[in-house]
Enzyme design. Structure first.
Site, PDB file in Angstrom:
ATOM      1  N   HIS A  95      44.048 -19.190   5.945  1.00  7.65           N
ATOM      2  CA  HIS A  95      43.404 -17.761   7.530  1.00  7.65           C
ATOM      3  C   HIS A  95      44.277 -16.830   7.835  1.00  7.65           C
ATOM      4  O   HIS A  95      43.406 -15.893   8.246  1.00  7.65           O
ATOM      5  CB  HIS A  95      43.179 -18.507   8.750  1.00  7.65           C
ATOM      6  CG  HIS A  95      41.661 -20.027   8.735  1.00  7.65           C
ATOM      7  ND1 HIS A  95      41.785 -20.703   8.765  1.00  7.65           N
ATOM      8  CD2 HIS A  95      40.501 -19.301   8.945  1.00  7.65           C
ATOM      9  CE1 HIS A  95      40.246 -21.264   8.854  1.00  7.65           C
ATOM     10  NE2 HIS A  95      39.698 -20.156   8.520  1.00  7.65           N
ATOM     11  N   GLU A 130      27.262 -23.557  -0.495  1.00  5.40           N
ATOM     12  CA  GLU A 130      29.585 -23.642  -0.963  1.00  5.40           C
ATOM     13  C   GLU A 130      29.841 -24.821  -1.313  1.00  5.40           C
ATOM     14  O   GLU A 130      31.256 -25.611  -1.892  1.00  5.40           O
ATOM     15  CB  GLU A 130      29.960 -23.222   1.026  1.00  5.40           C
ATOM     16  CG  GLU A 130      29.747 -23.850   1.324  1.00  5.40           C
ATOM     17  CD  GLU A 130      30.544 -23.836   3.413  1.00  5.40           C
ATOM     18  OE1 GLU A 130      31.527 -22.550   2.519  1.00  5.40           O
ATOM     19  OE2 GLU A 130      30.683 -24.061   4.124  1.00  5.40           O
ATOM     20  N   ASP A 179      34.970 -21.487  -0.529  1.00  9.57           N
ATOM     21  CA  ASP A 179      34.788 -23.295  -0.931  1.00  9.57           C
ATOM     22  C   ASP A 179      34.193 -23.659  -1.931  1.00  9.57           C
ATOM     23  O   ASP A 179      34.094 -24.058  -2.468  1.00  9.57           O
ATOM     24  CB  ASP A 179      33.889 -23.739   0.767  1.00  9.57           C
ATOM     25  CG  ASP A 179      35.139 -23.949   0.964  1.00  9.57           C
ATOM     26  OD1 ASP A 179      36.282 -24.155   1.620  1.00  9.57           O
ATOM     27  OD2 ASP A 179      34.214 -23.406   2.402  1.00  9.57           O
TER      28      ASP A 179
HETATM   29  C1  PEP Z   1      33.246 -19.206   2.265  1.00 11.31           C
HETATM   30  O1  PEP Z   1      34.184 -20.602   2.376  1.00 11.31           O
HETATM   31  O2  PEP Z   1      33.996 -18.667   1.263  1.00 11.31           O
HETATM   32  C2  PEP Z   1      33.536 -19.406   3.190  1.00 11.31           C
HETATM   33  C3  PEP Z   1      33.080 -17.760   3.530  1.00 11.31           C
HETATM   34  O3  PEP Z   1      33.935 -20.158   4.461  1.00 11.31           O
HETATM   35  P1  PEP Z   1      35.408 -20.017   4.997  1.00 11.31           P
HETATM   36  O4  PEP Z   1      36.192 -19.749   3.747  1.00 11.31           O
HETATM   37  O5  PEP Z   1      35.219 -20.023   6.762  1.00 11.31           O
HETATM   38  O6  PEP Z   1      35.767 -21.760   4.732  1.00 11.31           O
HETATM   39 MG    MG Z   2      33.394 -22.107   3.705  1.00  6.70          MG
END
Ligand code: PEP
Ligand code: MG
Length: 676
Positions: free
Chosen positions: A326, A567, A591
């Site tokens: 994040h 995903e 993911d």
């Molecule tokens: C992903 O998994 O590509 C996605 C956009 O979700 P996050 O990064 O919030 O898991």
């Molecule tokens: Mg994701």
């Protein structure tokens, strides 16, 4: 053959010498070269084959360095074609020029890296970004330190070393006559620490009552009371504070509820603040950065960054962390160049005065030479010009040369990012992550609070679509009011839609808020972590129930389109079964890559394997696009791959209708698509 002639055809076997094989960049160059010839050109690899003029198909072959392939040409210029293509394949650096830049770039294909970095020169002196058009490693002789490219752009400037010192007590015990003064010292330190906390929250607001909670913990019998008892019994104030803080934090850590468990951090924080004051040690915090600096740290949390004035962070360099953390996503959304997982011991960070950072390549130089500084200054200037040039794409709705429109939308995590996304002409929101609304607070957000947020975003972007993703959270992140049990594999655990379906008390207020916001704008709902068609059907039934309730209560609501994130490998493999159930797909490549490659997206050691341009991932994406096309529904990509220049042509080529990304990347994506 009807005319009786034997048709000519040329075939040559070639051993591929291109470093790392025909991955994104060389495949694109190879296909470009193939298009210069009028003959048909086929690449045969084992039992599979592909048209040499299609970069996507080539990549799907997954051709590696040292693989043997066969080139088959048929047409007037077939000999020339085969000779040139074979020559290309025999050159290790083919398609990866400039060599150094491209090698690092490909190692970081999923790290927001690019060969046409967006301008990111940031206000203030001593920092800036790479220029457009190329990613050229400086020609300076000093070898860089290598890390993971986590957010592109270059910067150089003064270092701000953020390595909080471990706290120690100088002694353990005090003499009996010292207890009164020691007790007073403790009271003063506690009052000071809490006053500082108050003024910090006065500035940022204590909407969730976090400050209040911290004060009550600090003043509790279990913390302050116990420390007083120990001082009275002859313990040094710092020693008593550290001991009591550690014991209390440990008891929080053992609770079988992730949210409560994470309160241990609060105890560590208060303990630290009190002990620093007792020791007369200064605190280091990113809030103290008064001018643009390159932050050097072991690791940082998103809240650490939230405390800083981001305009003063020229770049981030951490010895830990990964490209899809994040923190990396936040760095990218603010356009802060970042290199994580830098392979040096933390102790090497201390005493560094100046730093040059290339977040695009993952390169860092401590104490850069004058020559290197000059190169960086030139790149910063070029970047400014490049950024200015990109501004013309602000109001462009990009269309490929073949006439295919592609929507470029923004990924947002909070309404605070609306202005940044609108400023670059984002065509709606392809992913609104609702997790932040649920985190760092003491209670779950109610239906009305959620409705106000979703409505605000929808109104800001109307008539463009705003895709609100339902809560995607699991045992790795705490949320108040949801007891996540400890799990061995939280990323394979009770998370996202799985948890939501088990907790209608959490899910229904969100669905109701979404339905209500849909009456105010072009709101669409999106479900994360779908692995089975039954999950979608159950959510649809719950949504219908919410709609009936709202109608009964006389509350206005709309009918949002419903989409799912693709995903999980299960969703990709059954995309044809899922497509009839929904209005759109959005591929979460962050993911999807981790699950397809069985490579933890947060583990820096696995970065070379965690590649969204791996043939396995590309094949999954191709399957999803095919299923969407067959069912006549739209498909978007909202993972980090959507913003990566080498990936954009491939994704568009595979049939993706929308790319959604950090606002900082929107203009560049519009340009790339317009030039396809
Ligand atoms: C992903 O998994 O590509 C996605 C956009 O979700 P996050 O990064 O919030 O898991
Ligand atoms: Mg994701």
């Amino acid at each position: 053959m009807s005319d009786g002639k034997v048709k000519s055809m040329l075939e040559t076997a070639v051993v591929v010498k291109v470093t790392e094989g025909l991955h994104a960049r060389p495949a694109t160059q190879f296909a470009k070269l193939a298009k210069e010839f009028s003959c048909s050109l086929l690449v045969l690899h084992g039992s599979t084959s592909a048209d040499a003029k299609s970069a996507v198909k080539l990549m799907l072959l997954g051709i590696r360095e040292h693989d043997q392939i066969v080139l088959r040409a048929d047409g007037a210029d077939e000999s020339d074609a085969v000779a040139r293509m074979a020559q290309f394949l025999s050159s290790p650096q083919a398609g990866v020029q400039p060599a150094r830049a491209a090698q690092a770039a490909d190692a970081a294909a999923c790290a927001g890296e690019t060969d046409a970095p967006i301008a990111q020169s940031r206000s203030g002196d001593g920092n800036g970004a790479d220029a457009g058009g190329r990613s050229v490693a400086p020609a300076d002789e000093t070898p860089p330190l290598i890390g993971i490219p986590a957010s592109e752009g270059v910067a150089f400037g003064d270092a701000y070393v953020y390595l909080p010192e471990p706290l120690r007590a100088a002694r353990q015990f005090i003499a009996p006559h010292e207890t009164a003064t020691e007790a007073m010292r403790f009271e003063r330190a506690l009052d000071d620490a809490l006053a500082a906390l108050d003024s910090q929250f006065d500035r940022i607001g204590d909407h969730d009552g976090i400050a209040e909670a911290l004060v009550s913990v600090a003043r509790s019998d279990e913390f302050a009371g116990e420390i007083r008892t120990r001082i009275a019994a002859g313990r040094d104030a710092t020693a008593a504070t550290l001991e009591v803080g550690a014991t209390l934090a440990a008891s929080f850590e053992s609770i079988d509820d992730e949210y409560l468990r994470s309160r241990a951090d609060d105890i560590h924080g208060i303990t630290r603040q009190v002990a620093l004051r007792l020791n007369g040690q200064p605190d280091v915090s990113l809030a103290g950065i008064a001018k643009p600096c390159v932050v050097l740290a072991s690791d940082l949390t998103a809240p650490d960054l939230a405390r800083a004035n981001v305009a003063n962070i020229a770049a981030l360099v951490c010895t830990r962390g990964s490209a899809t953390s994040h923190l990396a996503i936040i760095a990218r959304s603010h356009g802060i160049p970042a290199v994580f997982g830098l392979a040096v011991p933390d102790s090497d960070l201390r005493g560094v005065a100046q730093v040059a950072v290339d977040g695009t390549l993952g390169h860092v130089w401590f104490e850069p030479t004058r020559a290197l500084q000059e190169q960086f200054a030139a790149r910063i200037d070029e970047a400014r010009a490049h950024r200015a040039a990109l501004d013309v794409y602000r109001d462009v709705g990009p269309v490929t040369r073949a006439g295919r429109p592609v929507r470029i939308a923004a990924n947002l995590g909070s309404p605070d990012e609306i202005d940044a996304a609108k400023a670059v002409g984002a065509m709606g929101v392809g992913l609104f992550r609702t997790e932040l609304l649920f985190m760092n607070r003491r209670s779950l957000p109610g239906e009305h609070e959620q409705y106000s947020v979703y409505r605000r975003v929808a109104e800001a972007f109307a008539p463009h679509p705003v895709v609100i993703r339902t809560l995607d959270i699991g045992g790795d992140k705490p949320v108040p009011g949801i007891a996540f049990a400890r799990e061995d594999n939280p990323f394979l655990g009770w998370r996202g839609v799985r948890m939501c379906l088990d907790r209608p008390d959490v899910f229904k207020p969100q669905l109701r808020a979404l339905l209500r916001a849909a009456s105010a704008g072009n709101v669409q709902a999106m479900l994360p972590m779908i692995a089975d068609v039954d999950e979608v059907r159950r959510v649809k039934a719950l949504m219908a129930e919410c709609a009936r309730e709202l109608a009964g209560e006389g509350i206005a609501f709309g009918a949002p389109k419903l989409g799912i994130m693709i995903e999980t490998p299960a969703a990709a493999l059954t995309a044809d079964m899922l497509a009839p159930e929904v209005d759109f797909f959005s591929i979460g490549t962050n993911d999807l890559t981790q699950y397809v490659m069985a490579a933890d997206r947060a583990n820096p050691k696995l970065a070379p394997l965690y590649r969204c341009d791996h043939p396995a991932v590309l094949r999954a994406i191709a399957m999803v696009c095919d299923a969407a096309r067959q069912a006549g529904i739209e498909v978007a990509v909202c993972g980090e791959a959507a913003a990566q220049p080498p990936m954009i042509p491939l994704l568009v080529g595979l049939g993706v209708d929308e790319l959604s990304m950090s606002p900082a990347c929107v203009l560049r994506a519009k340009k790339i698509v317009s030039e396809l």
